[in-house]
Motif scaffolding. Structure first.
Motif, PDB file in Angstrom:
ATOM      1  N   ILE A  40      49.601  42.589  52.018  1.00 56.88           N
ATOM      2  CA  ILE A  40      48.703  41.484  51.672  1.00 56.88           C
ATOM      3  C   ILE A  40      47.297  42.024  51.445  1.00 56.88           C
ATOM      4  CG2 ILE A  40      47.758  39.278  52.441  1.00 56.88           C
ATOM      5  CD1 ILE A  40      50.185  39.107  54.353  1.00 56.88           C
ATOM      6  N   SER A  41      46.687  41.568  50.376  1.00 58.23           N
ATOM      7  CA  SER A  41      45.282  41.920  50.131  1.00 58.23           C
ATOM      8  C   SER A  41      44.513  40.672  49.736  1.00 58.23           C
ATOM      9  CB  SER A  41      45.171  42.969  49.030  1.00 58.23           C
ATOM     10  OG  SER A  41      45.568  42.449  47.780  1.00 58.23           O
ATOM     11  N   LEU A  42      43.347  40.527  50.311  1.00 57.59           N
ATOM     12  CA  LEU A  42      42.467  39.403  49.998  1.00 57.59           C
ATOM     13  C   LEU A  42      41.108  39.966  49.613  1.00 57.59           C
ATOM     14  CD1 LEU A  42      41.721  36.383  49.933  1.00 57.59           C
ATOM     15  CD2 LEU A  42      41.156  36.582  52.373  1.00 57.59           C
ATOM     16  N   ASN A  43      40.696  39.655  48.396  1.00 59.18           N
ATOM     17  CA  ASN A  43      39.394  40.088  47.894  1.00 59.18           C
ATOM     18  C   ASN A  43      38.523  38.864  47.670  1.00 59.18           C
ATOM     19  OD1 ASN A  43      41.563  41.974  46.033  1.00 59.18           O
ATOM     20  ND2 ASN A  43      40.222  43.012  47.481  1.00 59.18           N
ATOM     21  N   THR A  44      37.332  38.884  48.217  1.00 57.77           N
ATOM     22  CA  THR A  44      36.420  37.758  48.054  1.00 57.77           C
ATOM     23  C   THR A  44      35.071  38.247  47.552  1.00 57.77           C
ATOM     24  OG1 THR A  44      35.509  37.855  50.299  1.00 57.77           O
ATOM     25  CG2 THR A  44      37.526  36.592  49.996  1.00 57.77           C
ATOM     26  N   LYS A  45      34.427  37.395  46.796  1.00 55.72           N
ATOM     27  CA  LYS A  45      33.072  37.657  46.319  1.00 55.72           C
ATOM     28  C   LYS A  45      32.275  36.363  46.466  1.00 55.72           C
ATOM     29  CE  LYS A  45      30.392  39.069  42.266  1.00 55.72           C
ATOM     30  NZ  LYS A  45      30.446  39.449  40.833  1.00 55.72           N
ATOM     31  N   GLU A  52      34.604  33.402  45.206  1.00 56.07           N
ATOM     32  CA  GLU A  52      35.796  33.690  44.417  1.00 56.07           C
ATOM     33  C   GLU A  52      36.806  34.434  45.280  1.00 56.07           C
ATOM     34  OE1 GLU A  52      34.554  35.882  41.012  1.00 56.07           O
ATOM     35  OE2 GLU A  52      33.588  34.148  40.044  1.00 56.07           O
ATOM     36  N   LEU A  53      38.066  34.004  45.193  1.00 53.70           N
ATOM     37  CA  LEU A  53      39.122  34.561  46.033  1.00 53.70           C
ATOM     38  C   LEU A  53      40.250  35.105  45.162  1.00 53.70           C
ATOM     39  CD1 LEU A  53      39.446  31.587  48.562  1.00 53.70           C
ATOM     40  CD2 LEU A  53      38.114  33.668  48.890  1.00 53.70           C
ATOM     41  N   LEU A  54      40.797  36.241  45.559  1.00 61.41           N
ATOM     42  CA  LEU A  54      41.985  36.794  44.921  1.00 61.41           C
ATOM     43  C   LEU A  54      42.926  37.259  46.023  1.00 61.41           C
ATOM     44  CD1 LEU A  54      43.617  37.721  42.482  1.00 61.41           C
ATOM     45  CD2 LEU A  54      42.333  39.881  42.522  1.00 61.41           C
ATOM     46  N   LEU A  55      44.096  36.602  46.124  1.00 60.96           N
ATOM     47  CA  LEU A  55      45.073  36.890  47.172  1.00 60.96           C
ATOM     48  C   LEU A  55      46.356  37.417  46.540  1.00 60.96           C
ATOM     49  CD1 LEU A  55      46.011  36.675  50.162  1.00 60.96           C
ATOM     50  CD2 LEU A  55      46.714  34.322  49.651  1.00 60.96           C
ATOM     51  N   ASN A  56      46.800  38.586  47.014  1.00 56.63           N
ATOM     52  CA  ASN A  56      48.038  39.183  46.511  1.00 56.63           C
ATOM     53  C   ASN A  56      48.936  39.569  47.674  1.00 56.63           C
ATOM     54  OD1 ASN A  56      47.649  39.810  43.427  1.00 56.63           O
ATOM     55  ND2 ASN A  56      45.707  40.338  44.405  1.00 56.63           N
ATOM     56  N   TRP A  57      50.238  39.541  47.418  1.00 55.27           N
ATOM     57  CA  TRP A  57      51.199  40.069  48.389  1.00 55.27           C
ATOM     58  C   TRP A  57      52.489  40.457  47.666  1.00 55.27           C
ATOM     59  CZ3 TRP A  57      50.004  34.902  48.005  1.00 55.27           C
ATOM     60  CH2 TRP A  57      51.041  34.027  47.713  1.00 55.27           C
ATOM     61  N   HIS A  58      53.190  41.427  48.224  1.00 53.21           N
ATOM     62  CA  HIS A  58      54.490  41.832  47.702  1.00 53.21           C
ATOM     63  C   HIS A  58      55.206  42.651  48.769  1.00 53.21           C
ATOM     64  CE1 HIS A  58      52.034  45.420  46.894  1.00 53.21           C
ATOM     65  NE2 HIS A  58      53.171  46.093  47.040  1.00 53.21           N
ATOM     66  N   ASP A  59      56.527  42.688  48.701  1.00 45.78           N
ATOM     67  CA  ASP A  59      57.258  43.503  49.669  1.00 45.78           C
ATOM     68  C   ASP A  59      57.693  44.804  49.010  1.00 45.78           C
ATOM     69  OD1 ASP A  59      59.553  42.773  48.169  1.00 45.78           O
ATOM     70  OD2 ASP A  59      60.796  42.959  49.963  1.00 45.78           O
ATOM     71  N   ASN A  65      56.781  38.298  45.637  1.00 44.79           N
ATOM     72  CA  ASN A  65      55.418  38.680  45.309  1.00 44.79           C
ATOM     73  C   ASN A  65      54.627  37.418  44.990  1.00 44.79           C
ATOM     74  OD1 ASN A  65      55.330  38.202  42.245  1.00 44.79           O
ATOM     75  ND2 ASN A  65      57.107  39.561  42.458  1.00 44.79           N
ATOM     76  N   GLY A  66      53.333  37.530  45.065  1.00 41.46           N
ATOM     77  CA  GLY A  66      52.479  36.398  44.761  1.00 41.46           C
ATOM     78  C   GLY A  66      51.089  36.848  44.355  1.00 41.46           C
ATOM     79  N   ASN A  67      50.450  36.024  43.552  1.00 40.82           N
ATOM     80  CA  ASN A  67      49.107  36.304  43.089  1.00 40.82           C
ATOM     81  C   ASN A  67      48.383  34.969  42.955  1.00 40.82           C
ATOM     82  OD1 ASN A  67      46.978  36.478  40.953  1.00 40.82           O
ATOM     83  ND2 ASN A  67      47.477  38.655  41.089  1.00 40.82           N
ATOM     84  N   VAL A  68      47.391  34.744  43.785  1.00 37.20           N
ATOM     85  CA  VAL A  68      46.687  33.459  43.798  1.00 37.20           C
ATOM     86  C   VAL A  68      45.201  33.702  43.564  1.00 37.20           C
ATOM     87  CG1 VAL A  68      46.079  31.436  45.166  1.00 37.20           C
ATOM     88  CG2 VAL A  68      48.378  32.428  45.355  1.00 37.20           C
ATOM     89  N   GLN A  69      44.656  33.015  42.574  1.00 38.36           N
ATOM     90  CA  GLN A  69      43.229  33.080  42.284  1.00 38.36           C
ATOM     91  C   GLN A  69      42.612  31.707  42.504  1.00 38.36           C
ATOM     92  OE1 GLN A  69      43.793  34.904  38.208  1.00 38.36           O
ATOM     93  NE2 GLN A  69      42.008  36.066  38.887  1.00 38.36           N
ATOM     94  N   ALA A  70      41.479  31.689  43.182  1.00 35.54           N
ATOM     95  CA  ALA A  70      40.817  30.418  43.461  1.00 35.54           C
ATOM     96  C   ALA A  70      39.317  30.626  43.526  1.00 35.54           C
ATOM     97  CB  ALA A  70      41.322  29.823  44.772  1.00 35.54           C
ATOM     98  N   SER A  71      38.587  29.570  43.282  1.00 32.08           N
ATOM     99  CA  SER A  71      37.136  29.585  43.458  1.00 32.08           C
ATOM    100  C   SER A  71      36.737  28.395  44.321  1.00 32.08           C
ATOM    101  CB  SER A  71      36.413  29.525  42.108  1.00 32.08           C
ATOM    102  OG  SER A  71      36.688  28.297  41.448  1.00 32.08           O
ATOM    103  N   VAL A  72      35.720  28.600  45.124  1.00 29.54           N
ATOM    104  CA  VAL A  72      35.236  27.563  46.038  1.00 29.54           C
ATOM    105  C   VAL A  72      33.772  27.296  45.721  1.00 29.54           C
ATOM    106  CG1 VAL A  72      34.937  26.876  48.432  1.00 29.54           C
ATOM    107  CG2 VAL A  72      36.816  28.423  47.812  1.00 29.54           C
ATOM    108  N   ASN A  73      33.441  26.048  45.470  1.00 27.28           N
ATOM    109  CA  ASN A  73      32.051  25.635  45.294  1.00 27.28           C
ATOM    110  C   ASN A  73      31.579  24.948  46.567  1.00 27.28           C
ATOM    111  OD1 ASN A  73      31.687  26.482  42.573  1.00 27.28           O
ATOM    112  ND2 ASN A  73      32.943  24.739  41.926  1.00 27.28           N
ATOM    113  N   VAL A  74      30.484  25.427  47.111  1.00 30.50           N
ATOM    114  CA  VAL A  74      29.958  24.910  48.368  1.00 30.50           C
ATOM    115  C   VAL A  74      28.726  24.061  48.083  1.00 30.50           C
ATOM    116  CG1 VAL A  74      29.066  25.498  50.651  1.00 30.50           C
ATOM    117  CG2 VAL A  74      30.807  26.959  49.562  1.00 30.50           C
ATOM    118  N   TYR A  75      28.767  22.806  48.528  1.00 29.33           N
ATOM    119  CA  TYR A  75      27.656  21.881  48.295  1.00 29.33           C
ATOM    120  C   TYR A  75      26.859  21.601  49.567  1.00 29.33           C
ATOM    121  CZ  TYR A  75      30.339  21.066  44.057  1.00 29.33           C
ATOM    122  OH  TYR A  75      31.034  21.232  42.877  1.00 29.33           O
ATOM    123  N   GLY A  76      27.307  22.158  50.664  1.00 28.49           N
ATOM    124  CA  GLY A  76      26.656  21.940  51.942  1.00 28.49           C
ATOM    125  C   GLY A  76      27.619  22.301  53.055  1.00 28.49           C
TER     126      GLY A  76
END
Length: 325
Positions: A40-45, A52-59, A65-76
């Motif tokens: 499992i690897s999680l990269n955040t910026k 910004e998030l990038l989550l990967n995993w594989h056996d 295997n999986g690859n998930v990309q997401a972004s989070v906007n914080v308003y408070g």
């Protein structure tokens, strides 16, 4: 629990903006002894009000295997949004699950909102839509279509018991933080336990806020042979500690052969017969109180230690802690 975790955090400055990089790697993440993810690897910026998030995993054997990309906007401190990009997750047992158009999730101090949350695998699909909030006029809806239970045995099976069948579910919930209300319709086509076909399961349940109980009706029926068991009355009172259960069942030529799956091995086996009659269930899950009168036809069971099969027909009277034949 997990094994071999590595953490890397650095700070980089670009012009007048500051970005924080946070990376984490885990060799194995255990959910249970039999359920885990590897590599499992999680990269955040993080910069300004965005993450910004990038989550990967594989056996190691390419079983998932999986690859998930997401972004989070914080308003408070109490409000932020998730935007999940289209992606897919693969498992040899469950196949490939595709996330549809960008999925939007909004969270604040009073609500949790889902928009366009839809994942699918061929004919199977799961969708979430609506708002979980203090406002009792807001609904949160869940829909499952043609879910193949064989692919979910890792989550729902116990010991050596495996399920199969196609699950369909549609439900909604509102006023989660007040007088909760929900209703749900469930069906399972060709429900089988360890490859033994039991029949079709249909249930309809809802919450009665005035009487503070779950009300349920339903049936487990072999449509072809018109045999099975019906829930004529199903009431569950979650706030009652001593006796939350109040159920009434009717049985019509209910085949008891499937109970062989749960009999002690090398003690008794080859249980057969059909039950017709009525039963009532009260008490709680730890000490259920069952009363009923059932007629057994074509009944038989083998006592393995004696290598003898016993046959019986007639009335069975069920009382708490006692069965009279």
């Amino acid at each position: 629990k997990f094994s071999n975790i590595e953490l890397d955090t650095t700070k980089k400055v670009y012009s007048s903006d500051t970005s924080y990089l946070f990376d984490i790697a885990i060799d194995t993440l255990f959910f249970t002894n039999e359920m885990y993810l590897q590599n499992i690897s999680l990269n955040t910026k993080a910069f300004s009000d965005n993450i910004e998030l990038l989550l990967n995993w594989h056996d190691d054997d390419s079983l998932y295997n999986g690859n998930v990309q997401a972004s989070v906007n914080v308003y408070g401190s109490d409000k932020f949004d998730f935007l999940l990009a289209p992606t897919s997750i693969y498992s040899k047992k469950a196949g490939t699950w595709n996330f549809g158009d960008s999925i939007f999730i909004s969270i604040d101090s009073t609500s949790l909102s889902f928009d366009k949350f839809y994942i699918s695998n061929d004919k199977q699909s799961i969708s979430l839509d609506g708002i979980i909030a203090e406002n009792k006029n807001e609904d949160f809806n869940v829909k499952l279509n043609d879910i193949d239970l064989r692919e979910w045995n890792a989550f729902i099976s116990t010991d050596n018991t495996n399920f199969s069948g196609l699950l369909n579910f549609e439900g909604s919930i509102s006023d989660l933080f007040g007088d909760v209300y929900f209703d749900a319709k469930t069906s399972i086509e060709k429900l089988a336990i360890n490859e033994y076909l039991i029949g079709g399961l249909v249930s309809d349940s809802k919450w009665n806020p005035e009487l503070e109980r779950v009300e349920m009706v339903g049936q487990l029926l072999n449509e072809k042979l018109k045999k099975g068991i019906r829930i004529k009355k199903g009431h569950y009172y979650p706030k009652r500690k001593d006796s939350p259960l109040d159920f009434a069942f009717t049985l019509k030529k209910f085949d008891i052969e499937f109970a062989n799956l749960f009999l002690p091995e090398d003690v008794i086996s080859n249980l057969e017969g059909e039950l017709t009659g009525k039963m009532k269930l009260k008490g709680n899950f730890q000490t259920p109180m069952v009363n009923g009168k059932l007629n057994l036809t074509n009944g038989s069971v083998k006592v393995d230690m004696l290598n003898t099969t016993y046959s019986t027909d007639g009335l069975i009277v069920i009382k708490p802690y006692m069965i009279e034949v």
